[in-house]
Design an enzyme around this catalytic site. Structure first.
Site, PDB file in Angstrom:
ATOM      1  CB  ILE A   1      -0.992   0.021   1.147  1.00 14.01           C
ATOM      2  CG1 ILE A   1      -0.445  -0.074   2.422  1.00 14.01           C
ATOM      3  CG2 ILE A   1      -1.952  -1.266   1.043  1.00 14.01           C
ATOM      4  CD1 ILE A   1      -1.347   0.144   3.610  1.00 14.01           C
ATOM      5  N   GLY A   2       2.239   1.068  -0.435  1.00 20.37           N
ATOM      6  CA  GLY A   2       2.963   2.309  -0.485  1.00 20.37           C
ATOM      7  C   GLY A   2       4.277   2.214   0.702  1.00 20.37           C
TER       8      GLY A   2
ATOM      9  NE  ARG B   1      17.877  -6.794  12.594  1.00 22.79           N
ATOM     10  CZ  ARG B   1      18.634  -7.379  11.761  1.00 22.79           C
ATOM     11  NH1 ARG B   1      18.194  -8.780  11.578  1.00 22.79           N
ATOM     12  NH2 ARG B   1      19.418  -7.105  11.115  1.00 22.79           N
TER      13      ARG B   1
ATOM     14  CG  LEU C   1      12.325  -6.753   8.551  1.00 25.01           C
ATOM     15  CD1 LEU C   1      11.450  -7.741   7.953  1.00 25.01           C
ATOM     16  CD2 LEU C   1      13.432  -7.605   9.437  1.00 25.01           C
ATOM     17  CG  ASN C   2      14.740  -1.123   4.070  1.00 26.10           C
ATOM     18  OD1 ASN C   2      15.338  -0.061   4.223  1.00 26.10           O
ATOM     19  ND2 ASN C   2      14.377  -1.276   2.743  1.00 26.10           N
TER      20      ASN C   2
ATOM     21  CE  LYS D   1      18.080   5.342   1.714  1.00 24.41           C
ATOM     22  NZ  LYS D   1      18.526   5.301   0.174  1.00 24.41           N
TER      23      LYS D   1
ATOM     24  N   GLY E   1       4.109   0.854  10.733  1.00 19.82           N
ATOM     25  CA  GLY E   1       3.197   1.767  10.233  1.00 19.82           C
ATOM     26  C   GLY E   1       2.562   2.909  11.056  1.00 19.82           C
ATOM     27  CD  GLU E   2      -2.235   0.950  11.929  1.00 23.03           C
ATOM     28  OE1 GLU E   2      -1.643  -0.150  11.896  1.00 23.03           O
ATOM     29  OE2 GLU E   2      -3.392   1.168  11.727  1.00 23.03           O
TER      30      GLU E   2
HETATM   31 MO1  MOS Z   1      -4.748   0.658   8.903  1.00 25.07          MO
HETATM   32  S1  MOS Z   1      -6.177   1.829   9.876  1.00 25.07           S
HETATM   33  O1  MOS Z   1      -5.151  -0.764   9.770  1.00 25.07           O
HETATM   34  O2  MOS Z   1      -5.019   0.716   7.419  1.00 25.07           O
END
Ligand code: MOS
Length: 743
Positions: free
Chosen positions: A467-468, A632, A634-635, A637, A708-709
């Protein structure tokens, strides 16, 4: 695995853990990456929905006669002629989920402004737009309820330990405050789009989705066909942030139009429509009561949260998720309430639950620290738990205080003068604030296959999607690591429901979920290769026990001989007339699986400096230090990029964003990027992001958790806390507006 063994395993990694460039970067920067709306097919038509301009009432009449006669128009569909669209059967499963619980056009009742009432289909986009505008709809409108006062919600208890109300009443030091957040809209750069192709009873849907399998299952039900008759393709996504997790009503309009007309149909919603019917984070009201001893030890924690739903969903923003385990406190009460409004369905938005929840509780902790005259970092140290007190289980890996300590050091927190407005620089008032972050560390079920091919390359295939966030790159890294091949030799194939079923891209769970499946696939693959090397008639090792053989860096060789004396796998495949070798692997999910043995989360701490210039009422975020404890990386960047993006989003949440519904028509009035203000580069200073890479392999063998979040959690509170430090104004209603600071 003992820590030293993990450390030595990590240090031997050649690809994983390195700041690798995106493997799909060249495709993206050259414009060759295919996003859903990039697909074109011969004879393709364009669909443009017509949406309701009232938020409550019924359709009295609809006149499509003018629109239908316009040039290029193939059809104008509405309830009377689109054909059967079914409801998704009620279930709690994330493989068959929508937020809005009914298909489009089911009845003539309007529940929210922007609800689709018709769709115009024409040869060109311009013709379809013109036809959609020419559809005349008259409504019997009623007054909508879009009130942001949610006090009509009925409360229910979600979590209780000890007697929080009694402890709060008895306490000497306490705070009791309410916090409010407005509607936040996901605002992904890429608009929602469907390109639907229908041939011989089969649908191929090119979709902007974070969950291709769920999308297939849902669309099969809505369209009344079997899942095997629906294929969903999502190769690249211009972000989703939760707004593309579950199908929205426009998806069915595109598919049904393609079916009815027997021609491919493209439907791209407008930015305005993205404010109506593709989800948002709901209005949330929270009340936090904290009681503590003189030295800051919490004695009671009461967290009430309420969110609006639409009329057609039951979305709950689980704001108390982190409250239950974040601090040590014997008396905790978490309760929640829901109430319906005439708005489109809210949905998960980056860090659902924990992000708004922590905005309230981390603001309240700052208020408590000030009341008690304790440094906010010290208050966290005093209340650090030794176990998850909500579930009464040990933490798998928790280093929140180390995040605070490292962050404080990098930021220079020891130089903070706590007195309001006391710190100045270059004529600006400085405000320093801090707040903590947490997010779940879970896995979803996943399958993946890995292949070695005659041309010397490897391929990994999984029906998940990127998703990017970098899933293509992370998968290439894992396979390159496991098969000891150069990264360029690994092809990654994602985003197609005909691939082995992968996880949805949500909850920051993809990487953690894929590691067990992919490592298992690789080890099965090399086992199969060695077994064939020992048994195949043309193999140089024919008749040698497979146990005597080894796979290293693409070579099959005897264990006791150096790898360069062996045979390269591509030469072996050619010699033995094999096209490829495939291994497949699966990982079991942990998410939603009942009470776990250990509490698995990631943690973090933000330190933020704001500058305030009272003469010009100018408020800026000036400096951010963030430390994330997500195992960890993994990347580094891709990882840093995720956290930086989250912090930018947090600046928007704290200072800029918020959709407003006009009360008479119920329309979100700032439904565009001129009026719904998002942070731009100038709003975002240099972000100093650090990772605490503490070893823990409870989630997977690499010790990697999601990133991500987590970066968004706590940002808004750290900013509000900094604003208080500079101005003495405690803002409890987001976004923080300069007018709030001038009164
Ligand atoms: Mo996230 S809100 O679980 O895409």
């Amino acid at each position: 695995m003992p820590e030293n063994e993990i450390a030595s395993k990590w240090n031997s990694h050649e690809v994983v853990g390195k700041p690798t460039n995106r493997v799909d970067g060249p495709l993206k920067v050259t414009g060759s990456a295919m996003y859903s709306s990039d697909y074109h097919f011969p004879g393709m038509l364009y669909a443009v929905p017509v949406f309701a301009t009232i938020a409550e009432g019924t359709i009295q009449s609809m006149d499509t006669s003018v629109a239908e006669k316009m040039p290029g128009v193939k059809a104008v569909y509405h309830r009377g002629n689109i054909g059967k669209l079914f409801r998704v059967t009620p279930n709690k499963d994330m493989t068959m989920k929508t937020d809005e619980l009914r298909p489009p056009f089911e009845d003539d009742t309007i529940r929210y402004y922007g609800q689709y009432v018709a769709v115009a289909v024409a040869e060109t986009l311009e013709q379809a737009n013109a036809a959609a505008e020419a559809v005349k709809v008259s409504y019997a409108a009623k007054a909508p309820n879009v009130s942001t006062n949610l006090s009509d919600a009925k409360m229910k208890v979600d979590h209780q330990r000890g007697d929080a109300n009694a402890a709060f009443s008895a306490a000497e030091h306490k705070i009791d405050e309410s916090y409010e957040t407005p509607v936040f809209v996901h605002s992904a750069i890429e608009l929602h789009a469907t390109v639907a192709v229908y041939e011989n009873g089969n649908f191929t849907l090119y979709e902007t989705t974070q969950a291709i399998s769920n999308h297939r299952n849902v669309m099969a039900q809505i369209l009344g066909v079997e899942p095997e008759n629906v294929k969903v393709i999502s190769k690249f996504l211009g972000s989703g942030f939760g707004g593309k997790l579950w199908p929205w009503t426009h998806c069915a309009l595109a598919a049904a139009s393609a079916r009815n007309l027997g021609r491919p149909v493209k439907l791209v919603i407008s930015r305005k429509m993205a404010f109506h019917a593709t989800g948002h984070r709901p209005v949330i009201q929270q009340r936090v009561k904290l009681a503590a001893s003189k030295d800051g030890k919490l004695t009671a924690l009461i967290h009430e949260h309420t969110n609006h739903m639409g009329m057609l969903d039951n979305y709950k923003e689980n704001c108390g998720e982190a409250t239950k385990y974040f601090y040590s406190c014997p008396n905790v009460l978490v309760s929640s309430g829901l109430t319906k409004r005439n708005v489109g369905s809210p949905t998960s938005m980056r860090g659902p639950g924990a992000v708004p929840g922590l905005w309230a509780t981390e603001s309240a902790m700052d208020e408590l620290a000030i009341k008690l005259g304790i440094d906010p970092v010290q208050l966290r140290i005093v209340n650090e738990p030794t176990k998850d007190e909500g579930l009464d289980i040990p933490f798998a890996s928790r280093h929140l205080i180390d995040c605070y300590k490292l962050g404080a050091e990098k930021f220079g927190w020891k130089d903070r003068n706590p007195e309001v407005g006391s710190m100045t620089k270059d004529g600006l008032v400085l405000g320093w604030g801090t707040a903590g972050a947490a997010w779940i560390a879970e896995r979803l079920p996943a399958t993946a296959s890995v292949e070695l091919r005659q041309d010397g390359t490897a391929k990994v295939a999984c029906g998940t999607q990127d998703i990017g966030t970098g899933t293509y790159t992370i998968l290439a890294q894992i396979v390159a690591e496991e098969l000891q091949l150069p990264l360029q030799k690994v092809e990654v194939v994602l985003g197609d429901t005909s691939l082995p079923q992968g996880p949805l891209s949500g909850g920051s769970m993809v990487t953690g979920s894929l590691i067990p499946a992919v490592t298992q696939a690789c080890s099965k693959l090399t086992d199969a290769l060695l077994s064939a090397a020992s048994s195949s008639p043309f193999s140089p090792y024919s008749g040698v026990d497979a146990k005597e053989l080894k796979y290293s860096h693409g070579m099959i060789h005897r264990k006791e001989e150096p790898e360069q004396n062996g045979i390269a796998f591509d030469k072996f495949l050619q010699k033995c007339n094999f096209n490829n070798f495939v291994g497949s692997g699966t990982s079991a999910g942990t998410f939603g699986g009942g009470k776990p043995k250990e509490s698995k989360h990631s943690y973090g701490a933000h330190f933020i400096e704001i500058t305030w210039q009272p003469e010009t009422a100018r408020l800026r975020v000036n400096r951010v230090v963030t430390v994330i404890d997500a195992g960890r990386i993994l990347n580094p960047k891709a990882g840093r990029n995720q956290v930086e993006g989250s912090i930018a989003m947090g600046i928007g949440m704290a200072m800029l964003e918020g959709a407003r519904y006009e009360p008479t028509k119920g329309a979100p009035i700032n439904s565009n990027f001129a009026d719904y203000i998002l942070p731009v580069n100038l709003d975002v200073p240099h972000l100093d992001v650090h990772f605490l890479e503490r070893e823990n392999t409870d989630l997977n063998s690499y010790g990697a958790r999601g990133i991500g979040e987590i970066g968004l959690a706590g940002v808004a509170s750290a900013i509000a806390n900094a604003v208080y430090h500079a101005t003495g104004k405690r803002i409890r209603q987001l976004p923080i507006r300069i007018e709030d600071l001038l009164t």
